[in-house]
Enzyme design. Structure first.
Site, short mmCIF file in Angstrom:
data_model
loop_
_atom_site.label_atom_id
_atom_site.label_comp_id
_atom_site.label_asym_id
_atom_site.label_seq_id
_atom_site.Cartn_x
_atom_site.Cartn_y
_atom_site.Cartn_z
N SER A 87 45.28 46.13 34.11
CA SER A 87 43.92 47.27 34.60
C SER A 87 42.50 47.52 34.24
CB SER A 87 44.93 48.64 33.76
OG SER A 87 44.55 49.76 35.56
N ASP A 213 53.02 48.56 42.24
CA ASP A 213 52.20 49.78 41.92
C ASP A 213 51.09 50.64 42.67
OD1 ASP A 213 49.70 50.03 41.07
OD2 ASP A 213 49.03 48.28 39.63
N HIS A 241 52.43 49.65 37.46
CA HIS A 241 51.18 49.51 37.20
C HIS A 241 51.19 49.40 35.90
CE1 HIS A 241 46.59 49.22 37.18
NE2 HIS A 241 46.67 50.31 36.54
#
Length: 263
Positions: A87, A213, A241
């Site tokens: 991320s 995601d 995610h």
């Protein structure tokens, strides 16, 4: 005569978490990598995990990434590592790639922000923040800054982007997540996140996509990849995610394959 089983060659994986998380989030993947003989370092960025700083005390992106930069500086000149980011951690490893290309065998972006010479980190963060405002319960997040935005994300989207993760991992995250600093896109921020073909561009890059995601959706992931294609793109099916929670074995296998190819 029995054939002797070859021992897995030790490689050094350096794992970098995303916003509000810490090195703890890699506990499943780190355990799997260590079980086959690899060395693993899961770092805490400033004001993350057990790092003693608070988000309000981190005044610049350079200060936030400092734990990774200090770690890279301390590596022996002849040691190369595999950087893995999740991320928002993609910005962190990109800074390390620009400063220490000779110490990195491959950089892995696991559904991670992937800036580069053709896409500034500031522009990437702005695009991503705008995308957040379009997910359910995400309205208005793009207008918040610093600690407020991180807390808002946690309260409103926390379970949304871990929809395939176990209740135990969601509970663990809820108990350990911390507010992260978010930085204004000013001149200092841009200077601290500048990437060049001469340095950043020398490091092999692999992007790992997640197929379910809900936050960094496939269109956004493909947009980053298309802007400056990495050496390779892999996709993990059945992952949300937080793929280190939802599909740790698949992520581990993917990292193993990448290390065999690029180390």
């Amino acid at each position: 005569m029995e054939k002797r089983e070859e021992k897995e060659e030790e490689r050094h994986f350096v794992l970098v978490h995303g916003a509000m998380h810490g090195g703890w989030c890699w506990y499943k993947v780190a355990t799997l990598l260590r079980s086959v003989g690899h060395k693993v370092t899961a770092l805490d960025m400033a004001a993350s995990g057990i790092n003693p700083k608070q988000a309000s005390e981190v005044c610049s992106y350079g200060e936030y990434v400092e734990p990774l930069i200090e770690f890279m500086k301390a590596l022996p000149w002849n040691e190369r590592v595999i950087l893995v980011a999740h991320s928002a951690g993609g910005g962190c490893i990109s800074v390390a790639m620009e400063q220490f290309p000779q110490k990195i065998s491959v950089a892995v972006f696991a559904v991670a922000l992937m800036p580069g010479p053709k896409l500034s980190f500031a522009a990437l963060v702005e695009e991503f923040t705008q995308a957040l405002s379009k997910v359910p319960n995400g309205e208005g997040l793009e207008k918040k800054t610093a600690t407020v935005a991180a807390v808002a994300w946690h309260d409103r989207l926390g379970s949304y982007y871990k929809q395939l993760s176990s209740p135990e991992d969601i509970a663990l995250s809820n108990s350990l997540m911390r507010a992260s600093p978010i930085f204004n896109h000013d001149e200092v921020f841009e200077k601290q996140t500048t990437f060049t073909e001469e340095k950043f561009g020398k490091v092999a890059r692999v992007f790992i996509m997640s197929d379910q995601d809900r936050v960094m959706n496939e269109d956004f992931q493909k947009w980053m990849v298309d802007l400056h294609p990495p050496n390779e793109v892999n996709k993990i099916d059945g992952s949300d995610h937080s793929l280190m929670f939802s599909t740790p074995i698949k992520l581990f296998s993917c990292l193993q394959n990448i290390s065999n190819k690029y180390y």
